[in-house]
Design a protein around this motif. Structure first.
Motif, mmCIF file in Angstrom:
data_model
loop_
_atom_site.group_PDB
_atom_site.id
_atom_site.type_symbol
_atom_site.label_atom_id
_atom_site.label_comp_id
_atom_site.label_asym_id
_atom_site.label_seq_id
_atom_site.Cartn_x
_atom_site.Cartn_y
_atom_site.Cartn_z
ATOM 1 N N LEU A 1 0.896 -1.278 0.013
ATOM 2 C CA LEU A 1 -0.054 0.020 -0.087
ATOM 3 C C LEU A 1 0.789 1.287 -0.056
ATOM 4 O O LEU A 1 0.422 2.362 0.082
ATOM 5 C CB LEU A 1 -0.993 -0.092 1.340
ATOM 6 C CG LEU A 1 -2.057 -1.174 1.026
ATOM 7 C CD1 LEU A 1 -2.869 -0.910 2.567
ATOM 8 C CD2 LEU A 1 -2.996 -1.090 0.093
ATOM 9 N N ASP A 2 2.415 1.161 0.024
ATOM 10 C CA ASP A 2 2.917 2.248 0.078
ATOM 11 C C ASP A 2 2.837 3.055 -1.314
ATOM 12 O O ASP A 2 2.990 4.301 -1.452
ATOM 13 C CB ASP A 2 4.613 1.989 0.125
ATOM 14 C CG ASP A 2 4.760 1.515 1.517
ATOM 15 O OD1 ASP A 2 4.296 1.952 2.405
ATOM 16 O OD2 ASP A 2 5.894 0.814 1.492
ATOM 17 N N SER A 3 2.286 2.304 -2.598
ATOM 18 C CA SER A 3 1.959 2.979 -3.819
ATOM 19 C C SER A 3 0.948 3.870 -3.629
ATOM 20 O O SER A 3 0.715 4.778 -4.495
ATOM 21 C CB SER A 3 1.722 1.814 -4.902
ATOM 22 O OG SER A 3 0.498 0.988 -4.447
ATOM 23 N N TYR A 4 0.071 3.884 -2.655
ATOM 24 C CA TYR A 4 -1.110 4.789 -2.384
ATOM 25 C C TYR A 4 -0.608 6.172 -2.111
ATOM 26 O O TYR A 4 -1.278 7.280 -2.318
ATOM 27 C CB TYR A 4 -1.927 4.271 -1.185
ATOM 28 C CG TYR A 4 -3.031 3.569 -1.633
ATOM 29 C CD1 TYR A 4 -4.369 3.990 -1.376
ATOM 30 C CD2 TYR A 4 -2.788 2.195 -2.354
ATOM 31 C CE1 TYR A 4 -5.544 3.136 -1.912
ATOM 32 C CE2 TYR A 4 -4.195 1.456 -2.526
ATOM 33 C CZ TYR A 4 -5.272 1.958 -2.281
ATOM 34 O OH TYR A 4 -6.441 1.231 -2.713
ATOM 35 N N VAL A 5 0.668 6.556 -1.680
ATOM 36 C CA VAL A 5 1.213 7.776 -1.404
ATOM 37 C C VAL A 5 1.316 8.467 -2.631
ATOM 38 O O VAL A 5 0.720 9.618 -2.816
ATOM 39 C CB VAL A 5 2.586 7.834 -0.902
ATOM 40 C CG1 VAL A 5 3.246 8.792 -0.752
ATOM 41 C CG2 VAL A 5 2.478 7.078 0.419
ATOM 42 N N ILE B 1 -0.790 -0.986 9.298
ATOM 43 C CA ILE B 1 -1.797 -0.236 8.384
ATOM 44 C C ILE B 1 -1.863 1.140 8.962
ATOM 45 O O ILE B 1 -2.020 2.237 8.190
ATOM 46 C CB ILE B 1 -3.081 -0.915 8.260
ATOM 47 C CG1 ILE B 1 -3.985 -0.212 7.169
ATOM 48 C CG2 ILE B 1 -3.900 -1.147 9.619
ATOM 49 C CD1 ILE B 1 -3.125 -0.377 5.971
ATOM 50 N N HIS B 2 -1.619 1.215 10.392
ATOM 51 C CA HIS B 2 -2.173 2.856 11.066
ATOM 52 C C HIS B 2 -0.732 3.447 10.460
ATOM 53 O O HIS B 2 -0.970 4.779 10.111
ATOM 54 C CB HIS B 2 -2.309 2.517 12.461
ATOM 55 C CG HIS B 2 -2.253 3.821 13.183
ATOM 56 N ND1 HIS B 2 -1.176 4.646 13.544
ATOM 57 C CD2 HIS B 2 -3.402 4.519 13.513
ATOM 58 C CE1 HIS B 2 -1.553 5.772 14.130
ATOM 59 N NE2 HIS B 2 -2.807 5.619 14.019
ATOM 60 N N ASP B 3 0.471 2.894 10.481
ATOM 61 C CA ASP B 3 1.531 3.942 10.061
ATOM 62 C C ASP B 3 1.358 4.172 8.585
ATOM 63 O O ASP B 3 1.744 5.476 8.174
ATOM 64 C CB ASP B 3 2.749 2.878 10.434
ATOM 65 C CG ASP B 3 3.016 2.635 11.976
ATOM 66 O OD1 ASP B 3 2.544 3.403 12.588
ATOM 67 O OD2 ASP B 3 3.929 1.766 12.308
ATOM 68 N N SER C 1 -1.256 6.864 8.096
ATOM 69 C CA SER C 1 -0.554 8.316 8.607
ATOM 70 C C SER C 1 0.445 8.867 7.777
ATOM 71 O O SER C 1 0.426 10.112 7.496
ATOM 72 C CB SER C 1 0.088 7.905 10.235
ATOM 73 O OG SER C 1 -0.723 7.319 11.058
ATOM 74 N N GLU C 2 1.243 7.976 7.319
ATOM 75 C CA GLU C 2 2.209 8.490 5.987
ATOM 76 C C GLU C 2 1.472 8.859 4.891
ATOM 77 O O GLU C 2 1.890 10.065 4.424
ATOM 78 C CB GLU C 2 3.318 7.248 5.885
ATOM 79 C CG GLU C 2 4.333 7.701 4.626
ATOM 80 C CD GLU C 2 5.174 8.656 5.204
ATOM 81 O OE1 GLU C 2 6.129 9.154 4.404
ATOM 82 O OE2 GLU C 2 5.376 8.946 6.173
ATOM 83 N N VAL C 3 0.501 8.400 4.310
ATOM 84 C CA VAL C 3 -0.334 8.905 3.346
ATOM 85 C C VAL C 3 -0.847 10.012 3.500
ATOM 86 O O VAL C 3 -0.911 11.081 2.744
ATOM 87 C CB VAL C 3 -1.315 7.917 2.731
ATOM 88 C CG1 VAL C 3 -2.396 8.381 1.953
ATOM 89 C CG2 VAL C 3 -0.708 6.226 2.497
#
Length: 518
Positions: free
Chosen positions: A236-240, A322-324, A327-329
């Motif tokens: 899910l890092d690609s969501y950024v 997933i919380h982290d 929060s990053e997104v």
């Protein structure tokens, strides 16, 4: 095959496949009109009919031959189909758009029934129905406890949610992106900006769906799900990238909607059966909504997991992960939003370029307010500065914000709530807001002193809820800005800041701010 974490793709830059048109032979049957069957239809002009057929042909897929008699589409002359819903100007907060829309409705009056056409084209849009099936409906019998049944229902909801998201994202590509490119409603570059990396999210969620399906046993139950989610969530890092692009994408889409052809195409799609009455932006925002829901689903699964279950060890780690990620997104999206609106500011004088504006990393809120002179302003509450602007357009029709007066540092702000009915600054304030007939409502005052000459602005929100949202955000911004200024200053803080802090914030204000920060 697992999706690599952080792997993002470019938007749909390749040319879409050619659309094949198929003419199916249909038997013509004579149809005698039933006197008791009254059909309401609105006659559209020939140009709109041609446009609709062109759009329908561009998005239709191969249809199965059919000899069934097709009923004409019944259209209503309700004003809701003719008048675009109007949205009141509202406060916009990061992650939350406080909007209220209304539509004008009138009673549909039947027109004189027209003779039926000998041949009616069937709708090429697929009908979209959300399945309301539960996990219990998919199994014949079971001997599970009520708590375990609930756990299986939540896991099933997680699985079905992935399937529905994949269907929706595939639909967006098929009936929005490709037809708009084929019809040359927008350029490939413009579509790439609006849709961003949405195409790369489809295989990502297909991967999770496949993993969840493999977990389902012969009795259609899922045992351990925590380790699967823990291994997949890094994807899910690609969501950024996708979510950061949404700020500019929404602005470009709103600009292009001013083109009548684009607006007509999007309206036809929204009115069609496949859309479920959602517009294009609703579909583009589905991934962000899905990202937020993972935390809620995992918490519900955890509640229904017995203490001796293997998930008891992995679900907390998956929740933290997933919380982290969320929060990053959120943080990156807030920075992208702040940067986008900073670039849209137009300064009349160089001294308006406060360092606090460029040092701000996010926006608390922004939206339309009315000044004491009756001017409509778009106000931005950045992390470190309050900026009043007059909205306008650039040469290309894009939105720009001309800075009005001198921006105010948050650390030097005073905030005053103006009770309803109380005039300010003589009769001019009341007259400008209400025309001299009604009481002044939903107003507050911001002022600044300590760095330059004193400034004061009396502002009016569009309703009481909107006003309270502004006051809450302003109080939070003032407290945090002063805390930051105090912590970074020398051992002898500026006395003006301490004095202003005591004047602006009462104990109840501080309690509300503390509650907001929780």
């Amino acid at each position: 095959m697992e999706t690599e974490a952080g792997n993002t793709c470019t938007s749909w830059s390749s040319r879409p496949r050619d659309f094949e048109s198929h003419d199916h032979a249909r038997k013509k049957r004579k149809q005698e009109p039933d006197p008791s069957d009254h059909i309401n239809r609105i006659t559209e002009d020939e140009e709109e009919d041609q446009d609709e057929e062109m759009i329908s042909d561009a998005v239709k897929d191969s249809e199965e031959p059919s000899n069934k008699r097709v009923k004409p589409v019944v259209k209503s002359n309700s004003m809701t189909g003719l008048i675009t819903p109007t949205k009141t100007p509202v406060l916009k907060r990061f992650g939350l758009s406080i909007s209220r829309s209304f539509s004008v409705r009138t009673e549909a009056r039947p027109l004189t029934p027209a003779p039926l056409r000998s041949r009616q084209k069937a709708s090429s849009f697929p009908r979209r129905h959300r399945s309301s099936q539960c996990w219990s409906d998919t199994v014949g019998s079971h001997d599970l406890t009520a708590k375990e049944i609930k756990r299986q229902e939540i896991i099933y909801e997680l699985t079905q949610g992935e399937r529905q998201l994949i269907d929706d994202l595939s639909l967006v590509k098929k009936v929005y992106y490709e037809p708009m490119l084929k019809l040359e409603l927008l350029t490939e570059s413009e579509l790439g900006h609006i849709f961003g990396t949405l195409d790369s999210l489809i295989p990502l969620h297909e991967d999770l769906l496949a993993r969840l399906e493999r977990l389902r046993g012969s009795e259609k139950t899922v045992g351990e799900v925590g380790i699967t989610l823990l291994n997949w969530f890094p994807c899910l890092d690609s969501y950024v990238t996708y979510c950061c692009n949404q700020v500019g994408a929404k602005a470009l889409l709103d600009l292009k909607k001013q083109d009548k052809r684009v607006e007509h195409f999007l309206r036809l799609c929204q009115e069609s059966s496949f859309s479920r009455k959602l517009d294009l932006w609703n579909f583009l925002d589905l991934p962000r909504s899905r990202l937020v829901k993972y935390t809620l689903l995992l918490k519900e699964i955890q509640k229904c997991t017995p203490p001796d279950h293997p998930d008891e060890d992995t679900l907390p780690d998956a929740l933290d992960l997933i919380h982290d990620i969320v929060s990053e997104v959120d943080r990156k999206t807030g920075e992208a939003e702040c940067q986008f609106y900073r670039k849209g500011l137009s300064y009349l004088e160089e001294n308006q370029r406060l360092p606090e504006i460029h040092a701000s990393r996010f926006i608390y809120c922004h939206g339309e307010l009315k000044s004491s002179k009756g001017q409509r302003l778009h106000v931005f509450l950045f992390e470190l500065a309050l900026v009043l602007t007059r909205p306008g357009e650039d040469k290309e029709g894009g939105q720009v914000y001309q800075v009005y007066r001198q921006p105010l540092p948050n650390a030097l702000l005073n905030l005053e709530d103006i009770p309803d009915g109380e005039a300010s600054g003589g009769g001019t304030f009341r007259g400008a807001f209400t025309g001299g007939n009604d009481k002044v409502r939903n107003c507050f005052r911001v002022s600044s002193r300590g760095r330059s000459k004193a400034q004061s602005h009396s502002l009016q929100a569009n309703d009481s809820f909107n006003k309270q949202q502004w006051i809450m955000c302003l109080r939070q911004a003032i407290v945090q800005s002063r805390d930051k200024a105090t912590s970074t200053s020398s051992s002898h803080p500026d006395p003006a800041l301490i004095h202003i802090a005591h004047l602006s914030l009462s104990p109840s204000d501080t309690e509300m701010t503390d509650h907001t920060n929780r």
